[in-house]
Design an enzyme around this catalytic site. Sequence first.
Site, mmCIF file in Angstrom:
data_model
loop_
_atom_site.group_PDB
_atom_site.id
_atom_site.type_symbol
_atom_site.label_atom_id
_atom_site.label_comp_id
_atom_site.label_asym_id
_atom_site.label_seq_id
_atom_site.Cartn_x
_atom_site.Cartn_y
_atom_site.Cartn_z
ATOM 1 N N TYR A 32 0.825 -1.205 0.000
ATOM 2 C CA TYR A 32 0.000 0.000 0.000
ATOM 3 C C TYR A 32 0.859 1.254 0.000
ATOM 4 C CZ TYR A 32 1.028 0.998 4.918
ATOM 5 O OH TYR A 32 1.663 1.321 6.083
ATOM 6 N N ARG A 51 7.683 3.666 -5.307
ATOM 7 C CA ARG A 51 7.857 2.773 -4.154
ATOM 8 C C ARG A 51 6.829 1.643 -4.179
ATOM 9 N NH1 ARG A 51 7.902 5.267 1.768
ATOM 10 N NH2 ARG A 51 5.666 5.386 1.371
ATOM 11 N N LYS A 146 6.503 -1.991 1.993
ATOM 12 C CA LYS A 146 5.315 -1.372 2.603
ATOM 13 C C LYS A 146 4.129 -2.322 2.450
ATOM 14 C CE LYS A 146 3.634 3.272 3.522
ATOM 15 N NZ LYS A 146 4.206 3.437 4.874
ATOM 16 N N GLU A 178 12.876 2.606 13.741
ATOM 17 C CA GLU A 178 11.965 3.638 13.236
ATOM 18 C C GLU A 178 10.744 3.677 14.138
ATOM 19 O OE1 GLU A 178 10.109 2.746 9.444
ATOM 20 O OE2 GLU A 178 10.242 0.586 9.816
ATOM 21 N N LEU A 202 11.389 1.054 6.875
ATOM 22 C CA LEU A 202 10.720 1.478 5.649
ATOM 23 C C LEU A 202 11.349 2.826 5.259
ATOM 24 C CD1 LEU A 202 8.233 3.147 4.177
ATOM 25 C CD2 LEU A 202 8.520 0.732 3.641
HETATM 26 C C1 PLP Z 1 4.879 4.512 5.544
HETATM 27 C C2 PLP Z 1 5.833 4.306 6.682
HETATM 28 C C3 PLP Z 1 6.752 5.288 7.078
HETATM 29 C C4 PLP Z 1 6.747 6.692 6.516
HETATM 30 O O1 PLP Z 1 6.906 6.750 5.140
HETATM 31 P P1 PLP Z 1 6.445 8.045 4.337
HETATM 32 O O2 PLP Z 1 6.694 7.659 2.919
HETATM 33 O O3 PLP Z 1 7.298 9.167 4.784
HETATM 34 O O4 PLP Z 1 4.994 8.270 4.662
HETATM 35 C C5 PLP Z 1 7.692 4.964 8.047
HETATM 36 N N1 PLP Z 1 7.699 3.757 8.646
HETATM 37 C C6 PLP Z 1 6.812 2.793 8.315
HETATM 38 C C7 PLP Z 1 6.883 1.487 9.010
HETATM 39 C C8 PLP Z 1 5.847 3.044 7.331
HETATM 40 O O5 PLP Z 1 4.957 2.084 7.029
#
Ligand code: PLP
Length: 283
Positions: A32, A51, A146, A178, A202
Amino acid sequence: MGFTLWNDKIVKDDEVIIDKEDRGYQFGDGIYEVVKVYNGEMFTINEHIDRLYASAEKIRMSIPYSKEKLHQLLKELVEKNGLGTGIIYFQVSRGVAPRAHQFPEGDVKPVLIGYTRENPRPMENLEKGVKATFVEDIRWLRCDIKTLNLLGAVLAKQEAHEKGCYEAILHRHNTVTEGASTNVFGIKDGILYTHPANNLILKGITRDVVIACAEEINMPVKEIPFTTYEALKMDELFVTSTTSEITPVIEIDGKFINDGKVGEWTRKLQQQFETKIPKALHI
Ligand SMILES: *Cc1c(COP(=O)(O)O)cnc(C)c1O
């Protein structure tokens, strides 16, 4: 009621049918994206689409539309729903087939669903900062994808929520990876630190934008991991995501960062970020 993107068509919300044997529903077998829309304009849309296709390739799934077609459909969706500032959520599952773990055989098409939500920018969090809590990172070893499988993140976020915190800062053996749905940055002596983009995190689009912002204001960036102990000793700390933008973290597990105040470097990065937002409005 509005409109939903369903495969290669935009239909009324109540026309969408999700099959009970959709693999996204049964296995979390899919991927997603969340894209921010500012005043009707999609932000970093090409990066998000790239992505999505990269995530698809990593799970050996092929999306049956071109990137250009998907871009066009998402743009149309935003327009049809009259979205001002908010998000587009879209996902692609491996499709519908009798339940079995292995990939379905034959001509099973991935299922695309996309919809929009009005969602104002988190002005109060951006201004005042938020609280966070450390949570052990129990996720799998392909956090670079993702994927729809979000149980590790769901459990971490719930724990944070129950502690009155905005975000769970995840760590593996005390190394900060993260946030549950954000990337984590620390600032020490004017240097910006964040975990390298490997299989343990991610690689956020916002993370990339923030690294670019830092370079633009001549702030050195080091993509090296730091520990939970070092996180607490940072001069400043913040988390980033499509919806969180640059959200300062002023307290972790009751311990203040920078005496509980948003720091100057964070402010500078927020200002630089602001210049990149399409027709930025404070709403
Ligand atoms: C989507 C996500 C992010 C942030 O990604 P962006 O592209 O900046 O929205 C960070 N960590 C995880 C685990 C995510 O799923």
